[in-house]
Design a protein around this motif. Structure first.
Motif, PDB file in Angstrom:
ATOM      1  N   UNK A   1       0.847  -1.187   0.000  1.00 18.66           N
ATOM      2  CA  UNK A   1       0.000   0.000   0.000  1.00 18.66           C
ATOM      3  C   UNK A   1       0.884   1.239   0.000  1.00 18.66           C
ATOM      4  N   UNK A   2       0.360   2.310  -0.584  1.00 18.08           N
ATOM      5  CA  UNK A   2       1.093   3.572  -0.583  1.00 18.08           C
ATOM      6  C   UNK A   2       0.875   4.239   0.770  1.00 18.08           C
ATOM      7  N   UNK A   3       1.881   4.124   1.602  1.00 17.94           N
ATOM      8  CA  UNK A   3       1.872   4.734   2.928  1.00 17.94           C
ATOM      9  C   UNK A   3       3.129   5.592   3.048  1.00 17.94           C
ATOM     10  N   UNK A   4       3.161   6.527   3.982  1.00 10.10           N
ATOM     11  CA  UNK A   4       4.373   7.337   4.150  1.00 10.10           C
ATOM     12  C   UNK A   4       5.634   6.483   4.370  1.00 10.10           C
ATOM     13  N   UNK A   5       5.516   5.430   5.156  1.00  5.38           N
ATOM     14  CA  UNK A   5       6.660   4.552   5.417  1.00  5.38           C
ATOM     15  C   UNK A   5       7.142   3.870   4.136  1.00  5.38           C
ATOM     16  N   UNK A   6       6.208   3.346   3.348  1.00  5.53           N
ATOM     17  CA  UNK A   6       6.575   2.666   2.106  1.00  5.53           C
ATOM     18  C   UNK A   6       7.132   3.646   1.078  1.00  5.53           C
ATOM     19  N   UNK A   7       6.597   4.865   1.047  1.00  6.55           N
ATOM     20  CA  UNK A   7       7.117   5.869   0.118  1.00  6.55           C
ATOM     21  C   UNK A   7       8.549   6.270   0.481  1.00  6.55           C
ATOM     22  N   UNK A   8       8.839   6.364   1.753  1.00  2.00           N
ATOM     23  CA  UNK A   8      10.201   6.684   2.179  1.00  2.00           C
ATOM     24  C   UNK A   8      11.155   5.567   1.784  1.00  2.00           C
ATOM     25  N   UNK A   9      10.725   4.333   1.956  1.00  4.00           N
ATOM     26  CA  UNK A   9      11.539   3.193   1.544  1.00  4.00           C
ATOM     27  C   UNK A   9      11.820   3.272   0.043  1.00  4.00           C
ATOM     28  N   UNK A  10      10.777   3.555  -0.727  1.00  3.32           N
ATOM     29  CA  UNK A  10      10.920   3.609  -2.182  1.00  3.32           C
ATOM     30  C   UNK A  10      11.839   4.761  -2.603  1.00  3.32           C
ATOM     31  N   UNK A  11      11.737   5.899  -1.936  1.00  5.34           N
ATOM     32  CA  UNK A  11      12.610   7.037  -2.261  1.00  5.34           C
ATOM     33  C   UNK A  11      14.069   6.672  -2.015  1.00  5.34           C
ATOM     34  N   UNK A  12      14.328   6.023  -0.898  1.00  5.40           N
ATOM     35  CA  UNK A  12      15.713   5.610  -0.598  1.00  5.40           C
ATOM     36  C   UNK A  12      16.221   4.603  -1.628  1.00  5.40           C
ATOM     37  N   UNK A  13      15.363   3.667  -1.998  1.00  2.13           N
ATOM     38  CA  UNK A  13      15.750   2.647  -2.971  1.00  2.13           C
ATOM     39  C   UNK A  13      16.018   3.284  -4.331  1.00  2.13           C
ATOM     40  N   UNK A  14      15.203   4.229  -4.740  1.00  2.00           N
ATOM     41  CA  UNK A  14      15.424   4.905  -6.020  1.00  2.00           C
ATOM     42  C   UNK A  14      16.693   5.746  -5.999  1.00  2.00           C
ATOM     43  N   UNK A  15      16.969   6.379  -4.865  1.00  2.00           N
ATOM     44  CA  UNK A  15      18.202   7.158  -4.759  1.00  2.00           C
ATOM     45  C   UNK A  15      19.426   6.253  -4.868  1.00  2.00           C
ATOM     46  N   UNK A  16      19.340   5.077  -4.290  1.00  3.91           N
ATOM     47  CA  UNK A  16      20.474   4.149  -4.289  1.00  3.91           C
ATOM     48  C   UNK A  16      20.644   3.415  -5.619  1.00  3.91           C
ATOM     49  N   UNK A  17      19.533   3.023  -6.239  1.00  2.00           N
ATOM     50  CA  UNK A  17      19.601   2.150  -7.410  1.00  2.00           C
ATOM     51  C   UNK A  17      19.128   2.805  -8.696  1.00  2.00           C
ATOM     52  N   UNK A  18      18.476   3.945  -8.605  1.00  2.00           N
ATOM     53  CA  UNK A  18      17.932   4.587  -9.797  1.00  2.00           C
ATOM     54  C   UNK A  18      16.760   3.798 -10.352  1.00  2.00           C
ATOM     55  N   UNK A  19      16.388   4.076 -11.613  1.00  2.00           N
ATOM     56  CA  UNK A  19      15.251   3.391 -12.218  1.00  2.00           C
ATOM     57  C   UNK A  19      15.403   1.868 -12.299  1.00  2.00           C
ATOM     58  N   UNK A  20      16.634   1.385 -12.200  1.00  2.00           N
ATOM     59  CA  UNK A  20      16.848  -0.064 -12.237  1.00  2.00           C
ATOM     60  C   UNK A  20      16.189  -0.766 -11.057  1.00  2.00           C
ATOM     61  N   UNK A  21      15.866  -0.008 -10.004  1.00  5.86           N
ATOM     62  CA  UNK A  21      15.191  -0.604  -8.846  1.00  5.86           C
ATOM     63  C   UNK A  21      13.871  -1.250  -9.283  1.00  5.86           C
ATOM     64  N   UNK A  22      13.165  -0.613 -10.199  1.00  5.96           N
ATOM     65  CA  UNK A  22      11.908  -1.165 -10.676  1.00  5.96           C
ATOM     66  C   UNK A  22      12.168  -2.395 -11.546  1.00  5.96           C
ATOM     67  N   UNK A  23      13.211  -2.339 -12.356  1.00  7.76           N
ATOM     68  CA  UNK A  23      13.550  -3.484 -13.212  1.00  7.76           C
ATOM     69  C   UNK A  23      13.889  -4.713 -12.385  1.00  7.76           C
ATOM     70  N   UNK A  24      14.474  -4.504 -11.217  1.00  9.78           N
ATOM     71  CA  UNK A  24      14.833  -5.626 -10.355  1.00  9.78           C
ATOM     72  C   UNK A  24      13.614  -6.287  -9.737  1.00  9.78           C
ATOM     73  N   UNK A  25      12.531  -5.527  -9.604  1.00 16.35           N
ATOM     74  CA  UNK A  25      11.307  -6.057  -8.998  1.00 16.35           C
ATOM     75  C   UNK A  25      10.403  -6.746 -10.022  1.00 16.35           C
ATOM     76  N   UNK A  26      10.429  -6.244 -11.247  1.00 14.75           N
ATOM     77  CA  UNK A  26       9.537  -6.757 -12.269  1.00 14.75           C
ATOM     78  C   UNK A  26      10.344  -7.403 -13.387  1.00 14.75           C
ATOM     79  N   UNK A  27       9.726  -8.364 -14.065  1.00 17.07           N
ATOM     80  CA  UNK A  27      10.437  -9.019 -15.177  1.00 17.07           C
ATOM     81  C   UNK A  27      10.749  -8.055 -16.304  1.00 17.07           C
TER      82      UNK A  27
END
Length: 68
Positions: free
Chosen positions: A42-68
């Motif tokens: 779910x889109x919650x403040x906690x999950x959004x913060x996690x996603x922001x950190x992951x995007x900062x660390x991995x860039x758009x490839x973070x999404x590629x790693x989650x999905x085929x």
């Protein structure tokens, strides 16, 4: 049976999806919301913060790693 057509032995509906159809990115920016939704969370403040950190660390490839 011909070896030039390896899929000929499979039933018509039993084919693997071609790799080029599996990728989800369209060249657009990946948002934190996209990343959260790709995980099934779910889109919650906690999950959004996690996603922001992951995007900062991995860039758009973070999404590629989650999905085929």
């Amino acid at each position: 049976m011909s070896t030039s057509q390896p899929d000929a032995s499979r039933p018509p509906g039993d084919r693997a999806t071609p790799d080029n159809l599996l990728h989800t990115r369209t060249g657009t920016e990946v948002s934190p919301e996209d990343l959260v939704l790709a995980t099934g969370r779910d889109i919650t403040p906690k999950n959004l913060e996690w996603a922001k950190r992951k995007l900062e660390a991995e860039g758009p490839a973070a999404l590629d790693k989650l999905l085929p």
